[in-house]
Scaffold this active site. Structure first.
Site, PDB file in Angstrom:
ATOM      1  N   HIS A 138       0.845  -1.197   0.000  1.00  0.00           N
ATOM      2  CA  HIS A 138       0.000   0.000   0.000  1.00  0.00           C
ATOM      3  C   HIS A 138       0.884   1.252   0.000  1.00  0.00           C
ATOM      4  O   HIS A 138       0.687   2.160  -0.812  1.00  0.00           O
ATOM      5  CB  HIS A 138      -0.925  -0.019   1.224  1.00  0.00           C
ATOM      6  CG  HIS A 138      -1.803   1.178   1.324  1.00  0.00           C
ATOM      7  ND1 HIS A 138      -3.057   1.215   0.747  1.00  0.00           N
ATOM      8  CD2 HIS A 138      -1.617   2.394   1.915  1.00  0.00           C
ATOM      9  CE1 HIS A 138      -3.601   2.408   0.985  1.00  0.00           C
ATOM     10  NE2 HIS A 138      -2.746   3.133   1.696  1.00  0.00           N
ATOM     11  N   GLU A 139       1.876   1.275   0.885  1.00  0.00           N
ATOM     12  CA  GLU A 139       2.755   2.452   0.961  1.00  0.00           C
ATOM     13  C   GLU A 139       3.654   2.565  -0.269  1.00  0.00           C
ATOM     14  O   GLU A 139       3.907   3.668  -0.762  1.00  0.00           O
ATOM     15  CB  GLU A 139       3.568   2.428   2.255  1.00  0.00           C
ATOM     16  CG  GLU A 139       2.740   2.408   3.536  1.00  0.00           C
ATOM     17  CD  GLU A 139       1.696   3.518   3.667  1.00  0.00           C
ATOM     18  OE1 GLU A 139       1.818   4.568   3.002  1.00  0.00           O
ATOM     19  OE2 GLU A 139       0.748   3.337   4.453  1.00  0.00           O
ATOM     20  N   HIS A 142       1.803   4.335  -2.927  1.00  0.00           N
ATOM     21  CA  HIS A 142       1.838   5.801  -2.803  1.00  0.00           C
ATOM     22  C   HIS A 142       3.150   6.361  -3.358  1.00  0.00           C
ATOM     23  O   HIS A 142       3.138   7.330  -4.124  1.00  0.00           O
ATOM     24  CB  HIS A 142       1.665   6.230  -1.350  1.00  0.00           C
ATOM     25  CG  HIS A 142       0.283   6.069  -0.825  1.00  0.00           C
ATOM     26  ND1 HIS A 142      -0.843   6.474  -1.513  1.00  0.00           N
ATOM     27  CD2 HIS A 142      -0.168   5.540   0.346  1.00  0.00           C
ATOM     28  CE1 HIS A 142      -1.917   6.209  -0.796  1.00  0.00           C
ATOM     29  NE2 HIS A 142      -1.541   5.629   0.336  1.00  0.00           N
ATOM     30  N   HIS A 148      -5.404   6.716  -2.915  1.00  0.00           N
ATOM     31  CA  HIS A 148      -6.323   5.713  -2.388  1.00  0.00           C
ATOM     32  C   HIS A 148      -7.355   5.354  -3.450  1.00  0.00           C
ATOM     33  O   HIS A 148      -7.765   6.204  -4.233  1.00  0.00           O
ATOM     34  CB  HIS A 148      -7.005   6.216  -1.115  1.00  0.00           C
ATOM     35  CG  HIS A 148      -6.076   6.234   0.054  1.00  0.00           C
ATOM     36  ND1 HIS A 148      -6.001   7.277   0.930  1.00  0.00           N
ATOM     37  CD2 HIS A 148      -5.164   5.325   0.476  1.00  0.00           C
ATOM     38  CE1 HIS A 148      -5.093   7.008   1.843  1.00  0.00           C
ATOM     39  NE2 HIS A 148      -4.563   5.838   1.590  1.00  0.00           N
ATOM     40  N   CYS A 149      -7.756   4.096  -3.455  1.00  0.00           N
ATOM     41  CA  CYS A 149      -8.656   3.554  -4.473  1.00  0.00           C
ATOM     42  C   CYS A 149     -10.033   3.313  -3.868  1.00  0.00           C
ATOM     43  O   CYS A 149     -10.154   2.935  -2.699  1.00  0.00           O
ATOM     44  CB  CYS A 149      -8.061   2.247  -4.994  1.00  0.00           C
ATOM     45  SG  CYS A 149      -9.012   1.458  -6.304  1.00  0.00           S
ATOM     46  N   CYS A 173      -5.921  -3.557  -7.731  1.00  0.00           N
ATOM     47  CA  CYS A 173      -6.987  -3.738  -8.714  1.00  0.00           C
ATOM     48  C   CYS A 173      -6.378  -3.522 -10.101  1.00  0.00           C
ATOM     49  O   CYS A 173      -5.271  -2.981 -10.224  1.00  0.00           O
ATOM     50  CB  CYS A 173      -8.132  -2.754  -8.444  1.00  0.00           C
ATOM     51  SG  CYS A 173      -7.739  -1.024  -8.825  1.00  0.00           S
ATOM     52  N   CYS A 176      -5.217   0.189 -10.709  1.00  0.00           N
ATOM     53  CA  CYS A 176      -4.013   0.576  -9.962  1.00  0.00           C
ATOM     54  C   CYS A 176      -2.789  -0.176 -10.476  1.00  0.00           C
ATOM     55  O   CYS A 176      -1.709   0.404 -10.617  1.00  0.00           O
ATOM     56  CB  CYS A 176      -4.209   0.347  -8.462  1.00  0.00           C
ATOM     57  SG  CYS A 176      -5.352   1.525  -7.699  1.00  0.00           S
TER      58      CYS A 176
END
Length: 187
Positions: A138-139, A142, A148-149, A173, A176
């Site tokens: 996740h990081e 970024h 954010h999705c 996803c 992304c």
């Protein structure tokens, strides 16, 4: 500039902040390396110096620590992931699981609230590792320019609790994933 930055990822370098079991960080690096095409290494020396604390809480100031990590001298194309067992907070949130800036140079991930025993539950090493890898990605998302999705199944979906981390899945996803640097994720 952004596309240049995104296509220049050569390494993901991990460093530890505070006391961190070496077998845990080695396991996490191995898990991350199986999902990306770039080498992952415990290459940066452990973080030295005072850990910035939030004045009114017993938490590390995630914003200030991230600034310190971003000032480290890195080889071009290296993304830095700082790992800690310490609890992280920011002034506007009670806590955060991790912190990174969009198109930044470093990420910060805390294991504190990813561990079931934080919530009075029995330790579960596999669950903790799965949550940690999800937060690392996740990081990293970024750092690589993702926001954010809205897709609840995407790893880039914002998580305010561990239940959301567990439910959102371990992958990007399609939208992304397509926005990541070509070849970043392993096939």
């Amino acid at each position: 500039m952004e596309s240049e930055r995104q296509t220049s990822v050569q390494f993901i370098s991990f460093l530890t902040i505070g006391t961190f079991p070496s077998d845990v960080v080695e396991d996490l690096i191995g898990r991350v390396s199986r999902k990306v095409s770039v080498p992952c290494r415990l290459g940066a020396p452990p973080f030295k110096g005072a850990t910035p604390m939030l004045g009114d809480r017993e938490q590390v100031d995630a914003d200030e620590l991230l600034r310190k990590l971003e000032k480290r001298q890195l080889d071009p194309g290296t993304l830095l992931v700082g790992m800690t067992m310490l609890d992280l907070g920011v002034k506007i949130f009670t806590f955060v699981f991790g912190q990174a800036r969009r198109n930044g140079l470093a990420a910060l991930v805390s294991m504190a609230r990813l561990r079931p025993e934080f919530y009075g539950l029995p330790a579960d090493r596999e669950l903790t590792a799965r949550r940690a890898v999800a937060e690392i990605f996740h990081e990293l998302g970024h750092i690589l320019g993702l926001m954010h999705c809205t897709d609840f199944n995407c790893i880039m979906h914002f998580a305010t609790n561990v239940e959301t981390i567990d439910l959102r899945g371990d992958d990007f996803c399609p939208t992304c994933a397509a926005a990541l640097p070509p070849g970043f994720l392993a096939n």
